[in-house]
Design a protein around this motif. Structure first.
Motif, PDB file in Angstrom:
ATOM      1  N   GLY A 150       2.112   8.233  -0.856  1.00  0.00           N
ATOM      2  CA  GLY A 150       1.709   7.673   0.431  1.00  0.00           C
ATOM      3  C   GLY A 150       1.333   8.718   1.461  1.00  0.00           C
ATOM      4  N   THR A 151       2.061   9.846   1.478  1.00  0.00           N
ATOM      5  CA  THR A 151       1.745  10.885   2.466  1.00  0.00           C
ATOM      6  C   THR A 151       0.380  11.508   2.185  1.00  0.00           C
ATOM      7  OG1 THR A 151       3.048  12.448   1.134  1.00  0.00           O
ATOM      8  CG2 THR A 151       4.128  11.446   3.028  1.00  0.00           C
ATOM      9  N   GLU A 152       0.029  11.653   0.917  1.00  0.00           N
ATOM     10  CA  GLU A 152      -1.294  12.173   0.582  1.00  0.00           C
ATOM     11  C   GLU A 152      -2.381  11.182   0.998  1.00  0.00           C
ATOM     12  OE1 GLU A 152      -4.241  14.688  -0.539  1.00  0.00           O
ATOM     13  OE2 GLU A 152      -2.085  15.131  -0.337  1.00  0.00           O
TER      14      GLU A 152
ATOM     15  N   PHE B 155       0.831  -1.200   0.000  1.00  0.00           N
ATOM     16  CA  PHE B 155       0.000   0.000   0.000  1.00  0.00           C
ATOM     17  C   PHE B 155       0.869   1.255   0.000  1.00  0.00           C
ATOM     18  CE2 PHE B 155      -2.293  -3.354   2.366  1.00  0.00           C
ATOM     19  CZ  PHE B 155      -3.264  -3.618   1.403  1.00  0.00           C
ATOM     20  N   THR B 156       0.344   2.302  -0.577  1.00  0.00           N
ATOM     21  CA  THR B 156       1.138   3.535  -0.719  1.00  0.00           C
ATOM     22  C   THR B 156       1.618   4.057   0.631  1.00  0.00           C
ATOM     23  OG1 THR B 156      -0.874   4.900  -0.700  1.00  0.00           O
ATOM     24  CG2 THR B 156      -0.034   4.181  -2.860  1.00  0.00           C
ATOM     25  N   MET B 157       0.811   3.894   1.666  1.00  0.00           N
ATOM     26  CA  MET B 157       1.205   4.400   2.983  1.00  0.00           C
ATOM     27  C   MET B 157       2.373   3.612   3.562  1.00  0.00           C
ATOM     28  SD  MET B 157      -1.878   3.005   5.407  1.00  0.00           S
ATOM     29  CE  MET B 157      -2.099   1.241   5.684  1.00  0.00           C
ATOM     30  N   ASN B 158       2.626   2.401   3.015  1.00  0.00           N
ATOM     31  CA  ASN B 158       3.757   1.584   3.451  1.00  0.00           C
ATOM     32  C   ASN B 158       4.941   1.691   2.496  1.00  0.00           C
ATOM     33  OD1 ASN B 158       2.247   0.676   5.631  1.00  0.00           O
ATOM     34  ND2 ASN B 158       1.433  -1.080   4.491  1.00  0.00           N
ATOM     35  N   ALA B 159       4.814   2.540   1.481  1.00  0.00           N
ATOM     36  CA  ALA B 159       5.866   2.691   0.469  1.00  0.00           C
ATOM     37  C   ALA B 159       6.521   4.063   0.588  1.00  0.00           C
ATOM     38  CB  ALA B 159       5.282   2.490  -0.922  1.00  0.00           C
ATOM     39  N   ILE B 160       6.716   4.490   1.832  1.00  0.00           N
ATOM     40  CA  ILE B 160       7.351   5.774   2.124  1.00  0.00           C
ATOM     41  C   ILE B 160       8.687   5.492   2.811  1.00  0.00           C
ATOM     42  CG2 ILE B 160       7.094   8.008   3.278  1.00  0.00           C
ATOM     43  CD1 ILE B 160       4.067   7.423   3.448  1.00  0.00           C
TER      44      ILE B 160
END
Length: 398
Positions: free
Chosen positions: A133-135, A114-119
């Motif tokens: 992910g931050t957005e 997930f994008t939130m885990n790809a930061i």
């Protein structure tokens, strides 16, 4: 300014960089840091290959070296350091057939769920976020990195992880992510039950469990969980309970109570036998403890160690206030809290009555136990011997 946990782990990144490698904080710790939540384990991604990591640090454990992961131990704290990698074709909708080490952080982040885990975050606290992910965190949205269908076909367990994150964070699913779960939910049948149970347990323990259960129903994902295909109505009932479980026994016992699971169904989840035993004890209690007044001397004694679980489940199901503290005080005030606290034992009784062991002995100990519990006799050896003799003669008034 980085928090203390990241500060403590900085030396690993700095050491890797001194040896000419890239290194970044990645994963759940970065996500939770941005959300200002308590951090779990600190994970680090690096361009260094596993053997290079092991040659740089004095204390390492090759926990997943085939997949690029080395455990580095610094000042008594363990950190997973994983080589940048990309994954080849997946097998069994769960595991990549091959892993290729790469030199690009972007490629490494691209493979994540997930994008939130790809930061990622560098040693200065700067955020690297190529997939938005931050957005997603600002929008409180769970969305896959890239095509949702592709991510779930690679690893079907990601669908359960998505709902688990809903339960833990209270986020929503993006439209594409939800639609992909609806379309590919059947792939969950290829995943080991043990792995599903781990994610489901975290879902049951989350503060937003009700929201996750609603999505479990809405996406029909529940149809592919052990013994739940016919439990839609019961799951909807479970979603109405607002009290958040504080322990895994409580979580599973409440779930089992609401969906009418017993030993046979619980075994389908591949839960440990000793854990199933604890859940079944709670279920037995809940069959006849439905109100505060049902907590009698006998039920307090029988279920003492399980009082917090049972009372919180009872209160949740009745939309009542739990009275755990009151009940624990009552339990602690009992003359004895288990049979081991009796001042007399089987050998004492065998000597007293000059008889061989037999069914009579178990009956006698149980009678003594109940007499002490109900304060008919003090828990003192000589007084218990006297009471036992009188009871044996059916002369309770002597």
């Amino acid at each position: 300014m980085m928090n203390e946990q990241f500060q403590q782990a900085l030396s690993i990144i700095e050491t890797l960089k001194r040896h000419g490698h890239e290194a970044y904080f990645v994963g759940g710790a970065v996500r939770d840091y941005l959300l200002q939540r308590p951090l779990g384990d600190i994970d680090i991604a690096t361009s260094a290959h596993p053997q290079e990591v092991m040659s740089i640090f004095p204390k390492t454990v090759p926990v997943g070296i085939a997949h690029g992961t080395v455990m580095v131990i610094e000042r008594g704290v363990s950190y997973e350091v994983t080589t940048f990698r990309k994954e080849g074709r997946y097998e069994d909708y769960r595991r990549p057939k091959e892993v290729t080490f790469v030199s690009s952080l972007y490629e490494d982040l691209q493979r994540r769920d997930f994008t939130m885990n790809a930061i990622a975050m560098n040693e200065h606290g700067d955020i690297i976020d190529p997939f938005g992910g931050t957005e997603a965190l600002k929008q409180r949205m769970i969305e896959t990195v890239g095509d949702a269908a592709e991510r779930f076909n690679e690893d079907a367990l990601r669908m359960m992880r998505a709902l688990r994150f809903v339960s833990q964070l209270g986020f929503s699913l993006s439209t594409k992510t939800k639609q992909a779960i609806i379309q590919y939910g059947h792939l969950l049948q290829h995943i080991a039950v043990e792995r599903i149970a781990v994610e489901f347990e975290k879902l049951l323990l989350g503060p937003f469990m009700s929201k996750a259960i609603d999505l479990l129903i809405e996406t029909n994902l529940f149809c592919y969980l052990p013994e739940l295909a016919t439990k839609k109505r019961e799951l909807a009932q479970l979603a109405t309970y607002s009290i958040v479980p504080t322990h895994r026994t409580e979580a599973w016992a409440r779930f089992a109570f609401v969906v009418h699971f017993h030993q046979k169904e619980l075994k389908k989840w591949k839960l440990p036998n000793h854990f199933i035993r604890d859940v079944l004890i709670c279920l037995k209690a809940l069959e006849h403890i439905r109100s505060l007044s049902d907590w009698t001397v006998d039920t307090l004694y029988e279920y003492g160690p399980y009082i917090p679980h049972i009372e919180r489940i009872r209160a949740a199901c009745k939309h009542d206030e739990p009275h755990v503290h009151l009940l624990l005080k009552r339990w602690e005030a009992l003359p004895i809290r288990n049979r081991k606290e009796l001042a007399i034992n089987g050998n004492d009784l065998l000597t007293l009555f000059e008889r061989k062991a037999g069914p009579w002995l178990a009956t006698m100990i149980e009678n003594i136990e109940r007499a002490v519990l109900h304060r008919k006799v003090e828990n003192e050896k000589e007084k218990l011997k006297e009471w036992a003799v009188c009871n044996q003669r059916r002369e309770n008034n002597c």
